[in-house]
Write a protein that holds these residues in place. Structure first.
Motif, PDB file in Angstrom:
ATOM      1  N   GLY A  31       0.819  -1.208   0.000  1.00 35.38           N
ATOM      2  CA  GLY A  31       0.000   0.000   0.000  1.00 35.38           C
ATOM      3  C   GLY A  31       0.851   1.256   0.000  1.00 35.38           C
ATOM      4  N   ASN A  32       1.884   1.278   0.824  1.00 34.73           N
ATOM      5  CA  ASN A  32       2.732   2.468   0.882  1.00 34.73           C
ATOM      6  C   ASN A  32       3.544   2.657  -0.396  1.00 34.73           C
ATOM      7  N   THR A  33       3.963   1.573  -1.024  1.00 35.23           N
ATOM      8  CA  THR A  33       4.690   1.725  -2.288  1.00 35.23           C
ATOM      9  C   THR A  33       3.774   2.311  -3.357  1.00 35.23           C
TER      10      THR A  33
ATOM     11  N   LEU B 164       1.215   4.352  -2.723  1.00 35.14           N
ATOM     12  CA  LEU B 164       1.060   5.768  -2.375  1.00 35.14           C
ATOM     13  C   LEU B 164       2.272   6.577  -2.838  1.00 35.14           C
ATOM     14  N   ILE B 165       3.470   6.033  -2.622  1.00 33.43           N
ATOM     15  CA  ILE B 165       4.692   6.728  -3.039  1.00 33.43           C
ATOM     16  C   ILE B 165       4.717   6.883  -4.560  1.00 33.43           C
ATOM     17  N   ALA B 166       4.378   5.814  -5.268  1.00 31.73           N
ATOM     18  CA  ALA B 166       4.432   5.845  -6.733  1.00 31.73           C
ATOM     19  C   ALA B 166       3.469   6.877  -7.300  1.00 31.73           C
ATOM     20  N   VAL B 167       2.258   6.909  -6.777  1.00 30.82           N
ATOM     21  CA  VAL B 167       1.245   7.841  -7.288  1.00 30.82           C
ATOM     22  C   VAL B 167       1.669   9.285  -7.043  1.00 30.82           C
ATOM     23  N   GLN B 168       2.139   9.578  -5.845  1.00 31.75           N
ATOM     24  CA  GLN B 168       2.515  10.952  -5.507  1.00 31.75           C
ATOM     25  C   GLN B 168       3.790  11.385  -6.240  1.00 31.75           C
ATOM     26  N   HIS B 169       4.709  10.440  -6.433  1.00 29.86           N
ATOM     27  CA  HIS B 169       5.940  10.778  -7.158  1.00 29.86           C
ATOM     28  C   HIS B 169       5.617  11.072  -8.623  1.00 29.86           C
ATOM     29  N   TYR B 170       4.734  10.283  -9.211  1.00 26.55           N
ATOM     30  CA  TYR B 170       4.378  10.521 -10.618  1.00 26.55           C
ATOM     31  C   TYR B 170       3.690  11.869 -10.771  1.00 26.55           C
ATOM     32  N   ALA B 171       2.868  12.239  -9.796  1.00 21.83           N
ATOM     33  CA  ALA B 171       2.231  13.560  -9.837  1.00 21.83           C
ATOM     34  C   ALA B 171       3.286  14.653  -9.745  1.00 21.83           C
ATOM     35  N   ALA B 172       4.306  14.446  -8.897  1.00 22.09           N
ATOM     36  CA  ALA B 172       5.391  15.419  -8.789  1.00 22.09           C
ATOM     37  C   ALA B 172       6.159  15.513 -10.103  1.00 22.09           C
ATOM     38  N   PHE B 173       6.328  14.381 -10.788  1.00 22.18           N
ATOM     39  CA  PHE B 173       7.000  14.363 -12.089  1.00 22.18           C
ATOM     40  C   PHE B 173       6.209  15.171 -13.115  1.00 22.18           C
ATOM     41  N   GLN B 174       4.894  14.992 -13.114  1.00 25.07           N
ATOM     42  CA  GLN B 174       4.058  15.730 -14.054  1.00 25.07           C
ATOM     43  C   GLN B 174       4.098  17.231 -13.776  1.00 25.07           C
ATOM     44  N   GLN B 175       4.318  17.595 -12.517  1.00 24.63           N
ATOM     45  CA  GLN B 175       4.406  19.008 -12.137  1.00 24.63           C
ATOM     46  C   GLN B 175       5.806  19.576 -12.359  1.00 24.63           C
ATOM     47  N   GLY B 176       6.744  18.715 -12.755  1.00 24.08           N
ATOM     48  CA  GLY B 176       8.102  19.167 -13.008  1.00 24.08           C
ATOM     49  C   GLY B 176       8.950  19.318 -11.761  1.00 24.08           C
ATOM     50  N   ARG B 177       8.523  18.717 -10.634  1.00 25.96           N
ATOM     51  CA  ARG B 177       9.270  18.844  -9.385  1.00 25.96           C
ATOM     52  C   ARG B 177      10.356  17.781  -9.246  1.00 25.96           C
ATOM     53  N   VAL B 178      10.250  16.675  -9.971  1.00 24.71           N
ATOM     54  CA  VAL B 178      11.260  15.618  -9.951  1.00 24.71           C
ATOM     55  C   VAL B 178      11.582  15.237 -11.385  1.00 24.71           C
ATOM     56  N   PRO B 179      12.805  14.763 -11.649  1.00 26.12           N
ATOM     57  CA  PRO B 179      13.232  14.539 -13.037  1.00 26.12           C
ATOM     58  C   PRO B 179      12.757  13.227 -13.660  1.00 26.12           C
ATOM     59  N   GLU B 180      12.410  12.227 -12.839  1.00 25.44           N
ATOM     60  CA  GLU B 180      12.056  10.921 -13.372  1.00 25.44           C
ATOM     61  C   GLU B 180      10.661  10.514 -12.893  1.00 25.44           C
ATOM     62  N   PRO B 181       9.921   9.716 -13.682  1.00 26.99           N
ATOM     63  CA  PRO B 181       8.560   9.323 -13.285  1.00 26.99           C
ATOM     64  C   PRO B 181       8.508   8.280 -12.179  1.00 26.99           C
ATOM     65  N   MET B 182       9.622   7.554 -11.967  1.00 28.59           N
ATOM     66  CA  MET B 182       9.646   6.523 -10.928  1.00 28.59           C
ATOM     67  C   MET B 182      10.632   6.909  -9.841  1.00 28.59           C
TER      68      MET B 182
ATOM     69  N   LEU C  32       1.349   5.701   5.230  1.00 28.30           N
ATOM     70  CA  LEU C  32       0.729   5.224   6.470  1.00 28.30           C
ATOM     71  C   LEU C  32       1.804   4.578   7.334  1.00 28.30           C
ATOM     72  N   ALA C  33       2.133   5.219   8.443  1.00 27.88           N
ATOM     73  CA  ALA C  33       3.167   4.706   9.342  1.00 27.88           C
ATOM     74  C   ALA C  33       2.518   3.963  10.510  1.00 27.88           C
ATOM     75  N   PRO C  34       3.114   2.850  10.947  1.00 27.94           N
ATOM     76  CA  PRO C  34       2.539   2.098  12.059  1.00 27.94           C
ATOM     77  C   PRO C  34       2.706   2.833  13.385  1.00 27.94           C
ATOM     78  N   VAL C  35       1.720   2.667  14.255  1.00 22.08           N
ATOM     79  CA  VAL C  35       1.792   3.178  15.622  1.00 22.08           C
ATOM     80  C   VAL C  35       1.817   1.967  16.550  1.00 22.08           C
ATOM     81  N   THR C  36       2.859   1.846  17.342  1.00 17.87           N
ATOM     82  CA  THR C  36       2.987   0.720  18.251  1.00 17.87           C
ATOM     83  C   THR C  36       2.923   1.190  19.697  1.00 17.87           C
ATOM     84  N   ALA C  37       2.576   0.276  20.564  1.00 18.07           N
ATOM     85  CA  ALA C  37       2.543   0.559  21.995  1.00 18.07           C
ATOM     86  C   ALA C  37       3.106  -0.641  22.733  1.00 18.07           C
ATOM     87  N   ARG C  38       3.600  -0.408  23.942  1.00 20.70           N
ATOM     88  CA  ARG C  38       4.144  -1.491  24.758  1.00 20.70           C
ATOM     89  C   ARG C  38       3.078  -2.003  25.727  1.00 20.70           C
ATOM     90  N   PHE C  39       3.084  -3.316  25.868  1.00 27.95           N
ATOM     91  CA  PHE C  39       2.146  -3.970  26.778  1.00 27.95           C
ATOM     92  C   PHE C  39       2.935  -4.854  27.737  1.00 27.95           C
TER      93      PHE C  39
END
Length: 238
Positions: free
Chosen positions: A51-53, A55-73, A100-107
């Protein structure tokens, strides 16, 4: 209390937005070729969830389309502090990719075999004498990462590229490994090159019950690949 409530509501809103984005990005994978590219990309980030990969791929490709990063991947992806530890800094104006980062707690429990005996420890609280302690996932929270192309600083050391074995293999080893594979009901296929099996040296297909090895390598590399296909399965067979 009102501040905490607002913070909690804001976090929930961000989580809902991320879940929606994730659903949309996976829903956009409609063809076999789309799924193949998605899985190949996810394989490069084995430390992150699928899931996180996405999310990263979709947002990076959007950044590429906006010209903020040089490569689509994206290539190397890390958090803000992790980049600082590598003597690199996020460039001004570069927005991070929400994940999405995990939240852990100690028990803690004085009777670990009783599932109802575990109590959650407060932040900074120490367990009682003789109590067992374990961490448990209790939720998710929004976090941000940046691709290396969004940072500048010291270069990242490149890991050494793997090299194929060269030379001859021990006499009889190929035949012995091949016999073990066919004894398990798998057919051994010899393919002309890596392109025939998705760029790999060898491939085990559990649906067709076939083990494929590329033949444009020296004997030693072929035998090593055949042994890998035999031994990496959980049961020790392909």
């Amino acid at each position: 209390m009102r501040v905490q409530a607002r913070d909690l509501a804001a976090r929930e809103e961000k989580l809902e937005a991320l879940q929606k984005k994730l659903t949309e990005s996976v829903g956009a994978l409609v063809t076999g070729e789309d799924w193949k590219r998605a899985l190949e990309f996810a394989a490069k980030f084995r430390g992150r969830s699928f899931g996180n990969t996405m999310l990263i791929a979709v947002q990076h490709y959007a950044a590429f389309q906006q010209g903020r990063v040089p490569e689509p991947m994206p290539t190397y992806v890390a958090g803000f502090k992790q980049w600082l530890s590598l003597n690199r800094a996020v460039m001004k104006g570069q927005s991070g990719y929400a994940i999405l980062a995990p939240v852990t707690a100690r028990f803690a429990s004085s009777n670990p075999s009783d599932p109802d005996s575990w109590r959650r420890l407060a932040r900074g609280e120490k367990p009682g004498f003789g109590e067992a302690v374990r961490s448990k996932l209790v939720g998710l929270k929004p976090a941000h990462v940046w691709d290396i192309s969004q940072t500048d600083g010291e270069p990242i050391p490149e890991p050494p590229a793997p090299t194929l074995l060269q030379g001859q293999a021990p006499e009889g080893l190929w035949d012995g490994l091949a016999d073990q594979i066919t004894a398990q009901g798998f057919e051994l296929r010899l393919v002309s090159n890596a392109k025939a099996i998705g760029g790999a040296n060898g491939l085990t297909d559990y649906m067709t019950r076939e083990v494929s090895v590329r033949m444009d390598m020296d004997d030693a590399a072929q035998v090593k690949t055949l042994a890998h296909e035999l031994l990496t399965a959980p049961t020790g067979v392909p």
